[in-house]
Design a protein around this motif. Structure first.
Motif, PDB file in Angstrom:
ATOM      1  N   UNK A  27     -17.602 -20.129  98.669  1.00  0.00           N
ATOM      2  CA  UNK A  27     -18.750 -20.771  97.710  1.00  0.00           C
ATOM      3  C   UNK A  27     -19.309 -22.115  98.108  1.00  0.00           C
ATOM      4  N   UNK A  28     -18.142 -22.896  98.433  1.00  0.00           N
ATOM      5  CA  UNK A  28     -18.516 -24.223  98.868  1.00  0.00           C
ATOM      6  C   UNK A  28     -19.377 -24.132 100.193  1.00  0.00           C
ATOM      7  N   UNK A  29     -18.966 -23.185 101.090  1.00  0.00           N
ATOM      8  CA  UNK A  29     -19.505 -23.006 102.484  1.00  0.00           C
ATOM      9  C   UNK A  29     -20.886 -22.515 102.292  1.00  0.00           C
ATOM     10  N   UNK A  30     -21.161 -21.559 101.487  1.00  0.00           N
ATOM     11  CA  UNK A  30     -22.317 -21.037 100.984  1.00  0.00           C
ATOM     12  C   UNK A  30     -23.302 -21.977 100.725  1.00  0.00           C
ATOM     13  N   UNK A  31     -22.964 -23.077  99.724  1.00  0.00           N
ATOM     14  CA  UNK A  31     -23.692 -23.939  99.089  1.00  0.00           C
ATOM     15  C   UNK A  31     -23.905 -25.054 100.363  1.00  0.00           C
ATOM     16  N   UNK A  32     -23.130 -25.456 101.241  1.00  0.00           N
ATOM     17  CA  UNK A  32     -23.370 -26.227 102.337  1.00  0.00           C
ATOM     18  C   UNK A  32     -24.320 -25.684 103.151  1.00  0.00           C
ATOM     19  N   UNK A  33     -24.193 -24.313 103.521  1.00  0.00           N
ATOM     20  CA  UNK A  33     -25.151 -23.764 104.062  1.00  0.00           C
ATOM     21  C   UNK A  33     -26.596 -23.876 103.837  1.00  0.00           C
ATOM     22  N   UNK A  34     -26.777 -23.538 102.387  1.00  0.00           N
ATOM     23  CA  UNK A  34     -28.107 -23.339 101.840  1.00  0.00           C
ATOM     24  C   UNK A  34     -28.552 -24.793 101.800  1.00  0.00           C
ATOM     25  N   UNK A  35     -27.708 -26.057 101.704  1.00  0.00           N
ATOM     26  CA  UNK A  35     -28.093 -27.327 101.568  1.00  0.00           C
ATOM     27  C   UNK A  35     -28.687 -27.607 103.033  1.00  0.00           C
ATOM     28  N   UNK A  36     -28.074 -27.238 103.934  1.00  0.00           N
ATOM     29  CA  UNK A  36     -28.649 -27.453 105.347  1.00  0.00           C
ATOM     30  C   UNK A  36     -29.989 -26.748 105.404  1.00  0.00           C
ATOM     31  N   UNK A  37     -30.304 -25.683 104.945  1.00  0.00           N
ATOM     32  CA  UNK A  37     -31.472 -24.938 105.393  1.00  0.00           C
ATOM     33  C   UNK A  37     -32.648 -25.789 104.663  1.00  0.00           C
ATOM     34  N   UNK A  38     -32.182 -26.476 103.477  1.00  0.00           N
ATOM     35  CA  UNK A  38     -33.213 -27.329 102.999  1.00  0.00           C
ATOM     36  C   UNK A  38     -33.791 -28.701 103.926  1.00  0.00           C
ATOM     37  N   UNK A  39     -32.839 -28.907 104.903  1.00  0.00           N
ATOM     38  CA  UNK A  39     -33.476 -29.970 105.832  1.00  0.00           C
ATOM     39  C   UNK A  39     -34.464 -29.325 106.782  1.00  0.00           C
ATOM     40  N   UNK A  40     -34.592 -28.154 106.901  1.00  0.00           N
ATOM     41  CA  UNK A  40     -35.781 -27.281 107.584  1.00  0.00           C
ATOM     42  C   UNK A  40     -37.106 -27.575 106.734  1.00  0.00           C
ATOM     43  N   UNK A  41     -38.095 -26.976 107.136  1.00  0.00           N
ATOM     44  CA  UNK A  41     -39.382 -27.208 106.451  1.00  0.00           C
ATOM     45  C   UNK A  41     -39.350 -26.207 105.024  1.00  0.00           C
ATOM     46  N   UNK A  42     -38.135 -25.505 105.157  1.00  0.00           N
ATOM     47  CA  UNK A  42     -37.920 -24.793 103.754  1.00  0.00           C
ATOM     48  C   UNK A  42     -37.945 -25.777 102.433  1.00  0.00           C
ATOM     49  N   UNK A  43     -38.500 -25.250 101.428  1.00  0.00           N
ATOM     50  CA  UNK A  43     -38.430 -26.144 100.076  1.00  0.00           C
ATOM     51  C   UNK A  43     -36.988 -26.839 100.048  1.00  0.00           C
ATOM     52  N   UNK A  44     -36.937 -28.299  99.982  1.00  0.00           N
ATOM     53  CA  UNK A  44     -35.856 -29.003  99.987  1.00  0.00           C
ATOM     54  C   UNK A  44     -35.412 -28.944  98.336  1.00  0.00           C
ATOM     55  N   UNK A  45     -36.324 -29.179  97.615  1.00  0.00           N
ATOM     56  CA  UNK A  45     -36.046 -29.127  96.186  1.00  0.00           C
ATOM     57  C   UNK A  45     -35.169 -27.781  95.851  1.00  0.00           C
ATOM     58  N   UNK A  46     -35.840 -26.785  95.985  1.00  0.00           N
ATOM     59  CA  UNK A  46     -35.061 -25.406  95.545  1.00  0.00           C
ATOM     60  C   UNK A  46     -33.744 -25.247  96.247  1.00  0.00           C
ATOM     61  N   UNK A  47     -33.681 -25.537  97.583  1.00  0.00           N
ATOM     62  CA  UNK A  47     -32.277 -25.270  97.985  1.00  0.00           C
ATOM     63  C   UNK A  47     -31.368 -26.114  97.558  1.00  0.00           C
ATOM     64  N   UNK A  48     -31.675 -27.320  97.290  1.00  0.00           N
ATOM     65  CA  UNK A  48     -30.599 -28.436  96.714  1.00  0.00           C
ATOM     66  C   UNK A  48     -30.178 -27.737  95.559  1.00  0.00           C
ATOM     67  N   UNK A  49     -31.118 -27.366  94.560  1.00  0.00           N
ATOM     68  CA  UNK A  49     -30.588 -26.714  93.281  1.00  0.00           C
ATOM     69  C   UNK A  49     -29.841 -25.464  93.172  1.00  0.00           C
ATOM     70  N   UNK A  50     -30.031 -24.532  94.457  1.00  0.00           N
ATOM     71  CA  UNK A  50     -29.318 -23.442  94.594  1.00  0.00           C
ATOM     72  C   UNK A  50     -27.770 -24.019  94.972  1.00  0.00           C
ATOM     73  N   UNK A  51     -27.778 -24.914  95.882  1.00  0.00           N
ATOM     74  CA  UNK A  51     -26.558 -25.408  96.677  1.00  0.00           C
ATOM     75  C   UNK A  51     -25.682 -26.011  95.389  1.00  0.00           C
ATOM     76  N   UNK A  52     -26.322 -26.948  94.597  1.00  0.00           N
ATOM     77  CA  UNK A  52     -25.453 -27.552  93.350  1.00  0.00           C
ATOM     78  C   UNK A  52     -24.982 -26.253  92.528  1.00  0.00           C
ATOM     79  N   UNK A  53     -25.946 -25.333  92.330  1.00  0.00           N
ATOM     80  CA  UNK A  53     -25.128 -24.385  91.482  1.00  0.00           C
ATOM     81  C   UNK A  53     -24.097 -23.729  91.964  1.00  0.00           C
ATOM     82  N   UNK A  54     -24.188 -23.236  93.266  1.00  0.00           N
ATOM     83  CA  UNK A  54     -23.135 -22.747  94.001  1.00  0.00           C
ATOM     84  C   UNK A  54     -21.737 -23.538  93.848  1.00  0.00           C
ATOM     85  N   UNK A  55     -21.950 -24.780  94.210  1.00  0.00           N
ATOM     86  CA  UNK A  55     -20.805 -25.674  94.264  1.00  0.00           C
ATOM     87  C   UNK A  55     -20.371 -25.764  92.937  1.00  0.00           C
ATOM     88  N   UNK A  56     -21.017 -26.032  92.033  1.00  0.00           N
ATOM     89  CA  UNK A  56     -20.781 -25.966  90.477  1.00  0.00           C
ATOM     90  C   UNK A  56     -19.736 -24.711  90.105  1.00  0.00           C
TER      91      UNK A  56
END
Length: 677
Positions: free
Chosen positions: A271-300
């Protein structure tokens, strides 16, 4: 008939009626909602079952639900094409999905149909077909596994019967599901055809018969058709999904939700790996706010799962102890201790490789063959042999129990062979002196490197599994009459009745009951006479049971009827038989001392006469044993039974036959005469 059963019958009849009788819009709307509720209940039940057999009625239920849904399709089609309406439920679904654009609604409906037909239904059909094929192919292996566990004593007869029934039910269930999945496929195809009919013929009827403008006709009938299709396809999609869940479920200890969540989240680090992958996707033009929330939820979530694994919930030990204590105090638990196995084979820890298949042991298979062999030889089904280790025995020691009583024991050396001399002692062969356990012959345990030398010297060399198998076979033969009870006799009678019903009815329950027949059969087994030829035995009982109900005397009549079998038992190829005869004086003495009472007949000899007769028989038997022949004493039919009873106490190995128990073609050669001074 119960109200629940009656309601199901009425429901099936009403489904058939719906195909013919028009329904009002309000009732039609209610039935459409009932269809959706039933589909929802089915998928929830499918998700909460632990194994497919818990929902064994599903194939039949699938047929009824499919028929109900098709009946609703017919009713809604009739209402749409005749009145231009189909109830509030259909119109609401149509208006909500279409949203003012009939083409969008139709496209959504087509997508749902494609998902249902090409994805879920096709996959479920294929899985059902493969599961049915594999289930049938696996049946013999499962049956053999059950038999092996039963012979090993790991399960009881009742548990084995339940497991066999479960295997059969699984095969039947998967076979039914293979056929029932075709209902889902046909339902999806029917939904597409009905939708096309509603649209095409609805537009024609709207323009030609109702006089509606073309645009209004398209809008009205497309809206109703899409609404009707959605109301039907959503329950169909739920049922198809339930079908897929049922056929893809293997046996588990929990329901689908628990197992999916437990197995999917069993590796928190992923799940940590999945969280890091989603966070990196937020650095692209994808919605950064949304991907950060999802990555934080996975890490927690990963952190909480790791914490739970490190500190699992400790069960209440006190509650477990109290529950176990109450269980041990229950009457059922104490009663279970009274059960006794008919045959038990116990061995020390050094002999465990004999029964462990992983170490090459084949004792379980040998026991199965022993039971088959004795069934053919004796005509009686030997009970299951319970095989277990016993730390109270010596490492190389084994013990055989019959109905809880030790009847035989012995010792084995697994890395040695048992060598028996051919009628002579040979001290030149190195080994450990012992006795062959089945027949008491002198023998030696020799190492494997001396095996070839012993065989060349004429020794009979046997491996330890064969030694113990022979011992078990001979001991069970000797005690077969004690293993044949009334319940086992009743099973033999029922088996015979399948082929000879008139014969059985003439013998039992009148004039002989099951207990009387059991005594006759046990008498035969006690003297090593096979009871496999039950038709002849029952024919004899039918003839003579009207004259006497003395089971001992009836046993003598049966022996005479089995003369061909008894003759073949003691004469292999030669037509002559060496025997010990009884002098006329001894026969007269025995016949004059037979006492007849209301409880049966018995031999009443004074101790001195008894001792003289036994001594004389023993001397003649010793002479015959020197010639390595089976000691057989022959006498008249009138005293055979009483002479055998007399000799059984001191010379049980001596065979006593009457002249009527031998075929006329047999030449009897007297090699000794029993006489007294």
């Amino acid at each position: 008939m119960k109200a629940r059963d009656l309601s199901v019958l009425i429901a099936v009849i009403l489904i058939i009626v719906m195909l013919v009788v028009p329904l009002p819009g309000a009732l039609l709307s209610g039935l459409l909602l009932v269809n959706m509720i039933l589909a929802l209940i089915v998928i929830l039940v499918a998700m909460n079952t632990k194994e497919p057999l818990e929902f064994s009625v599903f194939p039949t239920l699938l047929l009824l639900l499919t028929l109900f849904r098709l009946a609703l399709n017919v009713s809604t089609t009739r209402s749409i094409l005749s009145d231009g309406t189909a109830g509030g439920v259909v119109e609401t679904f149509g208006s909500f999905v279409i949203g003012g654009n009939p083409l969008v609604g139709f496209v959504v409906f087509i997508i749902l149909v494609i998902i249902n037909f090409l994805v879920i239904t096709k996959g479920s059909e294929r899985v059902s077909e493969v599961a049915a094929r594999f289930s049938l192919d696996a049946m013999p292996g499962k049956q053999m596994s059950i038999d092996a566990d039963l012979n090993a004593g790991l399960i009881s007869e009742k548990e084995a019967k339940e497991r066999r029934e479960k295997v059969e039910k699984e095969a039947d269930f998967h076979g039914s599901m293979d056929g029932a999945s075709k209902f889902v496929k046909g339902d999806a195809i029917a939904g597409i055809i009905i939708t096309l009919i509603n649209i095409v013929f609805g537009i024609i009827i709207g323009i030609v018969q109702m006089g509606l403008p073309f645009n209004e006709a398209i809008n009205t009938f497309t809206r109703l058709t899409v609404g009707d299709g959605l109301v039907s396809q959503i329950p169909a999609l739920l049922i198809s999904t339930a079908t897929g869940i049922v056929v893809t479920r293997s046996g588990g200890v929990n329901n689908l939700g628990t197992e999916v969540s437990g197995q999917l989240l069993q590796y928190p680090k992923l799940l940590y790996i999945a969280a890091g992958t989603i966070f990196l996707l937020g650095l692209t033009p994808i919605n950064f706010f949304l991907t950060t929330i999802l990555a934080a939820f996975l890490a927690l979530s990963a952190y909480m799962l790791e914490k739970r694994m490190k500190h699992p919930e400790i069960p209440d030990v006190e509650e477990e102890v109290q529950a176990e204590s109450s269980q041990m105090k229950s009457p059922e638990n104490v009663i279970g201790l009274l059960n006794m196995d008919p045959i038990e084979f116990e061995f020390g820890y050094a002999l465990i490789p004999l029964a462990d298949a992983n170490q090459g042991g084949d004792l379980l298979d040998r026991v199965v063959m022993i039971r088959r062999q004795l069934a053919l030889e004796l005509g009686v089904v030997i009970p299951v042999v319970r095989i277990r280790d016993n730390i109270q025995l010596g490492p190389n020691e084994y013990r055989l129990k019959i109905k809880g009583n030790p009847v035989a024991s012995g010792e084995l050396i697994l890395d040695h062979y048992l060598a028996m001399a051919p009628g002579m002692d040979d001290d030149e062969l190195e080994g450990i002196d012992t006795k062959e356990p089945a027949f008491g012959l002198p023998a030696k345990w020799i190492s494997e490197d001396l095996k070839d030398e012993a065989e060349l010297s004429g020794y009979t060399v046997v491996d330890p599994p064969s030694v113990v198998s022979t011992h078990i076979t001979e001991v069970i033969k000797q005690h077969a009459h004690t293993l044949l009870g009334r319940q086992e006799t009743k099973q033999l009678i029922d088996h015979l009745k399948e082929s000879y019903p008139i014969l059985v009815d003439e013998v039992t329950p009148e004039p002989l009951n099951v207990g009387d027949i059991q005594k006759v059969l046990a008498k035969l087994l006690r003297e090593n006479v096979s009871i496999r030829n039950l038709p002849i035995i029952f024919e004899t009982l039918a003839d003579f049971s009207k004259l006497t109900n003395d089971t001992e005397l009836l046993g003598e009549y049966v022996r005479q009827a089995l003369s061909t079998q008894i003759t073949k038992q003691y004469i292999a190829n030669d037509t002559s038989l060496n025997v010990i005869t009884i002098s006329g004086r001894v026969e007269k003495i025995i016949a004059e001392n037979i006492k007849q009472t209301e409880h049966g007949n018995y031999l009443s000899l004074n101790p001195e006469l008894q001792q003289n007769i036994i001594t004389s028989v023993h001397e003649e038997v010793e002479k015959l044993s020197l010639q390595e022949e089976t000691p057989i004493v022959i006498c008249s039919p009138a005293i055979r039974m009483y002479l055998k009873q007399l000799l059984d106490r001191f010379l049980p190995q001596v065979v006593v036959l009457s002249y009527n128990e031998l075929e006329p073609s047999v030449q009897v050669q007297s090699v000794g005469v029993v006489n007294i001074a």
